[in-house]
Write a protein that holds these residues in place. Sequence first.
Motif, PDB file in Angstrom:
ATOM      1  N   ASP A 335       0.954  -1.061   0.020  1.00 50.18           N
ATOM      2  CA  ASP A 335      -0.036  -0.198   0.035  1.00 50.18           C
ATOM      3  C   ASP A 335       0.748   1.309   0.136  1.00 50.18           C
ATOM      4  O   ASP A 335       1.949   1.295   0.747  1.00 50.18           O
ATOM      5  CB  ASP A 335      -0.846   0.091   1.441  1.00 50.18           C
ATOM      6  N   SER A 336       0.542   2.354  -0.703  1.00 56.16           N
ATOM      7  CA  SER A 336       1.019   3.582  -0.423  1.00 56.16           C
ATOM      8  C   SER A 336       0.363   4.237   0.923  1.00 56.16           C
ATOM      9  O   SER A 336      -0.733   4.225   1.085  1.00 56.16           O
ATOM     10  CB  SER A 336       0.558   4.436  -1.643  1.00 56.16           C
ATOM     11  N   GLN A 338      -0.484   6.891   3.141  1.00 54.04           N
ATOM     12  CA  GLN A 338      -0.607   8.353   2.975  1.00 54.04           C
ATOM     13  C   GLN A 338      -0.407   9.291   4.306  1.00 54.04           C
ATOM     14  O   GLN A 338      -1.312   9.326   4.948  1.00 54.04           O
ATOM     15  CB  GLN A 338      -2.140   8.508   2.476  1.00 54.04           C
ATOM     16  N   GLU A 360      -1.511  15.154 -10.347  1.00 50.96           N
ATOM     17  CA  GLU A 360      -1.040  13.481  -9.376  1.00 50.96           C
ATOM     18  C   GLU A 360      -2.614  12.820  -9.464  1.00 50.96           C
ATOM     19  O   GLU A 360      -3.397  13.208  -8.729  1.00 50.96           O
ATOM     20  CB  GLU A 360      -0.461  13.821  -8.342  1.00 50.96           C
ATOM     21  N   TYR A 366      -1.973  16.423   0.125  1.00 47.83           N
ATOM     22  CA  TYR A 366      -0.557  16.135   0.354  1.00 47.83           C
ATOM     23  C   TYR A 366      -0.232  17.037   1.437  1.00 47.83           C
ATOM     24  O   TYR A 366      -0.928  18.211   1.926  1.00 47.83           O
ATOM     25  CB  TYR A 366       0.193  16.297  -0.842  1.00 47.83           C
ATOM     26  N   ARG A 398       7.047   9.872  -2.893  1.00 50.13           N
ATOM     27  CA  ARG A 398       6.362  10.637  -3.974  1.00 50.13           C
ATOM     28  C   ARG A 398       6.384  11.955  -3.650  1.00 50.13           C
ATOM     29  O   ARG A 398       5.863  12.637  -2.604  1.00 50.13           O
ATOM     30  CB  ARG A 398       4.610  10.158  -4.277  1.00 50.13           C
ATOM     31  N   THR A 436       8.796   9.927  -8.141  1.00 47.02           N
ATOM     32  CA  THR A 436       9.002   8.822  -7.174  1.00 47.02           C
ATOM     33  C   THR A 436      10.289   8.688  -6.922  1.00 47.02           C
ATOM     34  O   THR A 436      11.080   8.233  -7.646  1.00 47.02           O
ATOM     35  CB  THR A 436       8.397   7.449  -7.493  1.00 47.02           C
ATOM     36  N   LYS A 438      13.738   7.415  -4.129  1.00 49.90           N
ATOM     37  CA  LYS A 438      13.934   6.252  -3.347  1.00 49.90           C
ATOM     38  C   LYS A 438      15.296   6.470  -2.746  1.00 49.90           C
ATOM     39  O   LYS A 438      16.231   6.718  -3.366  1.00 49.90           O
ATOM     40  CB  LYS A 438      13.849   5.036  -3.968  1.00 49.90           C
ATOM     41  N   ASN A 466       3.324  13.191  -1.164  1.00 54.54           N
ATOM     42  CA  ASN A 466       2.024  12.839  -1.182  1.00 54.54           C
ATOM     43  C   ASN A 466       1.892  11.401  -0.432  1.00 54.54           C
ATOM     44  O   ASN A 466       1.173  11.223   0.462  1.00 54.54           O
ATOM     45  CB  ASN A 466       1.698  12.474  -2.793  1.00 54.54           C
ATOM     46  N   TRP A 467       3.041  10.393  -0.942  1.00 52.95           N
ATOM     47  CA  TRP A 467       2.801   9.186   0.358  1.00 52.95           C
ATOM     48  C   TRP A 467       4.151   8.427  -0.022  1.00 52.95           C
ATOM     49  O   TRP A 467       5.236   9.071  -0.606  1.00 52.95           O
ATOM     50  CB  TRP A 467       1.966   8.095  -0.745  1.00 52.95           C
ATOM     51  N   VAL A 468       4.474   7.606   0.879  1.00 56.79           N
ATOM     52  CA  VAL A 468       5.707   6.769   0.799  1.00 56.79           C
ATOM     53  C   VAL A 468       5.311   5.241   0.807  1.00 56.79           C
ATOM     54  O   VAL A 468       4.270   4.910   1.151  1.00 56.79           O
ATOM     55  CB  VAL A 468       6.628   7.001   2.209  1.00 56.79           C
ATOM     56  N   LYS A 469       5.964   4.362   0.537  1.00 58.58           N
ATOM     57  CA  LYS A 469       5.939   2.945   0.281  1.00 58.58           C
ATOM     58  C   LYS A 469       7.309   2.330   0.626  1.00 58.58           C
ATOM     59  O   LYS A 469       8.459   2.984   0.197  1.00 58.58           O
ATOM     60  CB  LYS A 469       5.554   2.833  -1.157  1.00 58.58           C
TER      61      LYS A 469
END
Length: 565
Positions: A335-336, A338, A360, A366, A398, A436, A438, A466-469
């Motif tokens: 999952d991203s 949020q 996006e 965000y 992101r 994205t 990393k 916006n998000w991390v994964k």
Amino acid sequence: MKRKVAYATAFIMFAATLFADNCFINGSSVPLPHPTSDPAPSVFTYNGETKVYFYCTQDIIGGSGAYPIDTIHCYSSEDMFHWKDEGVSLYEDQVPWANHNVHKLWAPHVVFLKGLYRLTVPATHTDGFFYNFMATCENPVGPYTAGEPLPGSVRDVIDPFIFIDPTDSTVWMSYRHQDTRSLGFVQMDESATRITGNINNCIQNPGNAPSGYREGSWMWKRGNMYYLVFAQVPGSGNEIIAYSTATNRAGPWTYRGQIFSQNNSPSEFTIHSGACEFKGQTYIFFHNVTFGGQIFGSERCSGIEYLTYKSDGTFNTDRISKTNRGVGVPNAYNDSIQIDRGVIASASSAAWSYNANTTEAKASWYITNIRDNATVRYDSVDFTPPEGNEGPAEMMVRVAGTSSGGTIAVRTGSADGTLLGTVTLNSTGSKTKWETQKGALTTKTTGKQNLFFTFTTPTSNSYDINWVKFVSSPIVKTSTSYRSEPGLSWKRMNKNSFKITLPDHAGASRIRLFNLAGKEIVGAFSGSIDQKNMTVNIKPGELAAGNYLLSVKTQRSEVRIPFMY
């Protein structure tokens, strides 16, 4: 039935302590939430699978009149975080006696009785009055077949709720009388197909609440306690959610106070609620006419919070805060995350932002206006690695940014907790261009973790996030033949150097370097070999950050050394 959807253009920034972004179902093709009003959760076991089925109305975007609605929609979940869109359970057009011009298919409720799923819902008759009616289906999703107004009922009633008392399996219905704004409570037959009790049995003021009942009701029993949750207007102002308790379903009820205060969302008027117990945890649902502070008129969307109990059976807090986070546990690898739904340490260090024009996908919310040392907390992420893997090796972010050299450090437990790693943030060219990015992590973790993200920035407001994964690394096992061969060992001297000790009889050896996809990396190292010792040096600048295998093959075994660069 299809409807064109149009959304207004907006860009709004909010201080971190003011508003909640708890809408748990977003649009599939637009960044704004689908309207999900009048939440009605039920837990059913169907085809051997136990799920939460979330039924709701969907306000017609841009519709006229007070809360125009023509569909009952269904979503399902196995974990309260991932929701499947099951589609429309009932269209207003499928109710033959309803006035199809006014669009008043309002708050529903679904129960399972006598082999059928029974959807009870009000609609406006061609005579101009509301009537509660029942629609049935052999599965929980639909499509449901609508019946006539409930026999034995009265006209001008809404908000039906079917309560099956676990004590004696009797069936009851509560509902609101439109004219008196009173709460009706009446017995039904065992299939909930008709009203058999006294229709004048009303609870004018549940538990002597300080001011009147307004609408909606939800009832359940836990232990010896009955709970009645309802919408109330305390004097003047907007609705709140309050509750009463009793040791008998007919009362007397004791008023226990507010669950959600109108102050949590100052622009809302209605705040309809529902509740369910799933896997031992009670959840309370609600809707807002605000979403993270952005007002969408009458187009309401629902959120969820945890509900816990004190030892005396009352709820664990006098008022439950509407959080950004909501409920459910995302998976770190699938999952991203949020983090814009997390808790920002202070309103001066960062803010939430909404931009309906963002390029996006689904990124209308965000984190922006990030200052140096800003910290965001995001609770409950599941780091249980996939089979054959051993925990996080890399974090993806992101980002849209105008500077290079900033960082985002991720820790577990607290802002000073165990450091998993730090990712460098680079410029994307503008705040409207998302990439994205990393970086490698240095520490493994597993299980459920609370995460803390701390930023360093070259200048304030350099980045939007916006998000991390997370990416996990495969478990690499050294060969059995190596473990049984005495005298063979290795030691990593520094980032670029390995020292390998060979047994006397090893003879000629072959050194090779691979990435985790199995591709050999040629020309990235040099080494010196004698009969017992070899030093392997990784050439600086030849390897990107990531996970690798150093293979040392002797006459008797192949030793594979996993390492992170």
